[in-house]
Design a protein around this motif. Structure first.
Motif, PDB file in Angstrom:
ATOM      1  N   SER A 105       0.843  -1.194   0.000  1.00 17.25           N
ATOM      2  CA  SER A 105       0.000   0.000   0.000  1.00 17.25           C
ATOM      3  C   SER A 105       0.879   1.245   0.000  1.00 17.25           C
ATOM      4  O   SER A 105       1.813   1.354   0.800  1.00 17.25           O
ATOM      5  N   TYR A 106       0.550   2.199  -0.888  1.00 19.71           N
ATOM      6  CA  TYR A 106       1.334   3.431  -1.049  1.00 19.71           C
ATOM      7  C   TYR A 106       0.354   4.592  -1.173  1.00 19.71           C
ATOM      8  O   TYR A 106      -0.546   4.556  -2.019  1.00 19.71           O
ATOM      9  N   LEU A 107       0.525   5.611  -0.331  1.00 14.84           N
ATOM     10  CA  LEU A 107      -0.404   6.727  -0.299  1.00 14.84           C
ATOM     11  C   LEU A 107       0.166   7.972  -0.964  1.00 14.84           C
ATOM     12  O   LEU A 107       1.339   8.308  -0.789  1.00 14.84           O
ATOM     13  N   PHE A 108      -0.719   8.685  -1.713  1.00 14.69           N
ATOM     14  CA  PHE A 108      -0.426  10.019  -2.215  1.00 14.69           C
ATOM     15  C   PHE A 108      -1.023  11.080  -1.293  1.00 14.69           C
ATOM     16  O   PHE A 108      -0.497  12.185  -1.179  1.00 14.69           O
ATOM     17  N   GLY A 109      -2.156  10.759  -0.673  1.00 14.51           N
ATOM     18  CA  GLY A 109      -2.824  11.707   0.210  1.00 14.51           C
ATOM     19  C   GLY A 109      -3.756  10.991   1.161  1.00 14.51           C
ATOM     20  O   GLY A 109      -4.269   9.917   0.867  1.00 14.51           O
ATOM     21  N   GLY A 110      -3.959  11.581   2.347  1.00 15.39           N
ATOM     22  CA  GLY A 110      -4.848  10.990   3.336  1.00 15.39           C
ATOM     23  C   GLY A 110      -4.102  10.159   4.359  1.00 15.39           C
ATOM     24  O   GLY A 110      -2.882  10.308   4.551  1.00 15.39           O
ATOM     25  N   GLN A 111      -4.831   9.267   5.008  1.00 18.29           N
ATOM     26  CA  GLN A 111      -4.261   8.443   6.069  1.00 18.29           C
ATOM     27  C   GLN A 111      -5.137   7.204   6.256  1.00 18.29           C
ATOM     28  O   GLN A 111      -6.356   7.290   6.194  1.00 18.29           O
ATOM     29  N   VAL A 112      -4.495   6.063   6.466  1.00 21.05           N
ATOM     30  CA  VAL A 112      -5.208   4.795   6.644  1.00 21.05           C
ATOM     31  C   VAL A 112      -4.608   4.078   7.852  1.00 21.05           C
ATOM     32  O   VAL A 112      -3.386   4.054   8.025  1.00 21.05           O
ATOM     33  N   THR A 113      -5.485   3.465   8.665  1.00 23.36           N
ATOM     34  CA  THR A 113      -5.020   2.653   9.785  1.00 23.36           C
ATOM     35  C   THR A 113      -5.156   1.176   9.435  1.00 23.36           C
ATOM     36  O   THR A 113      -6.252   0.707   9.114  1.00 23.36           O
ATOM     37  N   HIS A 114      -4.040   0.482   9.489  1.00 24.82           N
ATOM     38  CA  HIS A 114      -3.971  -0.954   9.201  1.00 24.82           C
ATOM     39  C   HIS A 114      -3.952  -1.729  10.516  1.00 24.82           C
ATOM     40  O   HIS A 114      -3.211  -1.384  11.437  1.00 24.82           O
ATOM     41  N   ARG A 115      -4.763  -2.815  10.593  1.00 23.57           N
ATOM     42  CA  ARG A 115      -4.704  -3.749  11.713  1.00 23.57           C
ATOM     43  C   ARG A 115      -4.719  -5.159  11.146  1.00 23.57           C
ATOM     44  O   ARG A 115      -5.426  -5.430  10.160  1.00 23.57           O
ATOM     45  N   ASP A 116      -3.966  -6.073  11.761  1.00 23.71           N
ATOM     46  CA  ASP A 116      -3.909  -7.422  11.212  1.00 23.71           C
ATOM     47  C   ASP A 116      -3.857  -8.489  12.299  1.00 23.71           C
ATOM     48  O   ASP A 116      -3.824  -8.183  13.499  1.00 23.71           O
ATOM     49  N   SER A 117      -3.861  -9.752  11.857  1.00 23.56           N
ATOM     50  CA  SER A 117      -3.893 -10.909  12.756  1.00 23.56           C
ATOM     51  C   SER A 117      -2.692 -10.978  13.672  1.00 23.56           C
ATOM     52  O   SER A 117      -2.743 -11.644  14.714  1.00 23.56           O
TER      53      SER A 117
END
Length: 303
Positions: free
Chosen positions: A67-79
């Motif tokens: 995953s590669y962002l140009f703008g914004g913000q994302v929260t990732h959660r995993d196992s």
């Protein structure tokens, strides 16, 4: 010469996010080890409830998500219990291996004021690594150095190209870069890889008298050394590498073996792929396949 030109198709990955889907394509399933590519955004009109954009917990096997962002913000959660915010210019590299579940949440409205735009690719794993233990790494802007030349800005996301390298861990030979070209700037693809492609994020380019615009992927033959000229301010993702052989895709599962896809379906239904411990109250159920056997990729996986 050009092998194929792929025009992105529309696909939905959540209630409020519609993406441009580039790979897989019915006439071109992979470029090197890259088996999937989605372009989300730019989304300027963020919903009143940003959670409407959330991608709920879902499973993967046999691949790495990038995953590669140009703008914004994302929260990732995993196992694995990882909770990681990804910001513009950073990379989240999650290796699913024998099985992992993760979610992508939009929890800070202030971080979305400038809009959201991101690219997610999947990199298939070599057969020897398909059942590896899951792993996750976040690479910050400082770990992905930028290189410039006259009219050219580029960030090496992973792999090796143009004599450049970084410390992003990969499982097979590949290259992946974000390139920005000023108007009228010439540019060439790296030559050391068997399969090469570019995706036009925005802007226009000209090759051999033909103009191509945003939303198109151009895949090139090994013999071609194209001269790419930016017609305007242009942003590209260039990628490729060495082919790994046939891969099967069903939903979020990738494998060199059809029977492994069937096992993954049952594993998700039976809860054998655990949910993220800090995001386990909801999930995406296994889609109905109406008896359709696992086979060549169908372009309906989630990110």
């Amino acid at each position: 010469m050009l092998d194929i030109v792929i025009e992105a198709r529309k696909a939905a990955i959540s209630e409020a996010i519609e993406v441009k889907r580039i790979l897989p394509f019915r006439l071109r399933r992979m470029v090197g080890p890259f088996v999937f590519m989605d372009h989300a955004g730019p989304i300027a009109n963020i919903p009143a409830q940003p959670s409407d954009m959330d991608v709920l917990p879902h499973p993967h096997i046999g691949l790495s998500t990038v995953s590669y962002l140009f703008g914004g913000q994302v929260t990732h959660r995993d196992s694995l219990g990882v909770e990681q915010i990804i910001r513009p210019g950073e990379v989240n590299w999650m290796t699913a291996g024998k099985g992992i579940a993760h979610s992508e949440r939009f929890e800070d409205p202030s971080a979305l004021n400038g809009g959201l735009e991101m690219i997610q690719t999947w990199v298939a794993l070599p057969e020897k690594d398909e059942e590896t233990n899951p792993a996750f790494n976040n690479y910050t802007v400082n770990q992905l150095p930028v290189f410039t030349d006259k009219g050219v800005w580029m960030r090496l996301i992973a792999g090796n190209a143009y004599g450049l390298s970084n410390h992003v861990k990969t499982n097979s030979p590949l290259f992946y870069l974000h390139v920005v070209l000023q108007p009228h700037t010439p540019f060439a693809l790296p030559q050391e890889h068997t399969e090469r492609a570019l995706y036009i994020v925005k802007g226009r380019i000209e090759i051999s008298g033909h103009t191509y615009s945003s939303g198109h992927m151009l895949v090139f033959t090994k013999e071609m050394d194209p001269l790419i000229v930016a017609k305007e301010h242009t942003s590209l993702m260039i990628l490729g590498g060495e082919p790994l052989g046939e891969r099967y895709i069903w939903w979020n599962f990738v494998s060199s073996r059809k029977e492994r896809i069937e096992q993954a379906k049952e594993d998700w239904k039976q809860g054998r792929i655990i949910l993220p411990p800090n995001d386990n109250h909801e999930f995406i159920p296994l889609p109905q396949d109406y008896g359709r056997p696992a086979g060549p990729p169908r372009p309906e996986p989630l990110s």
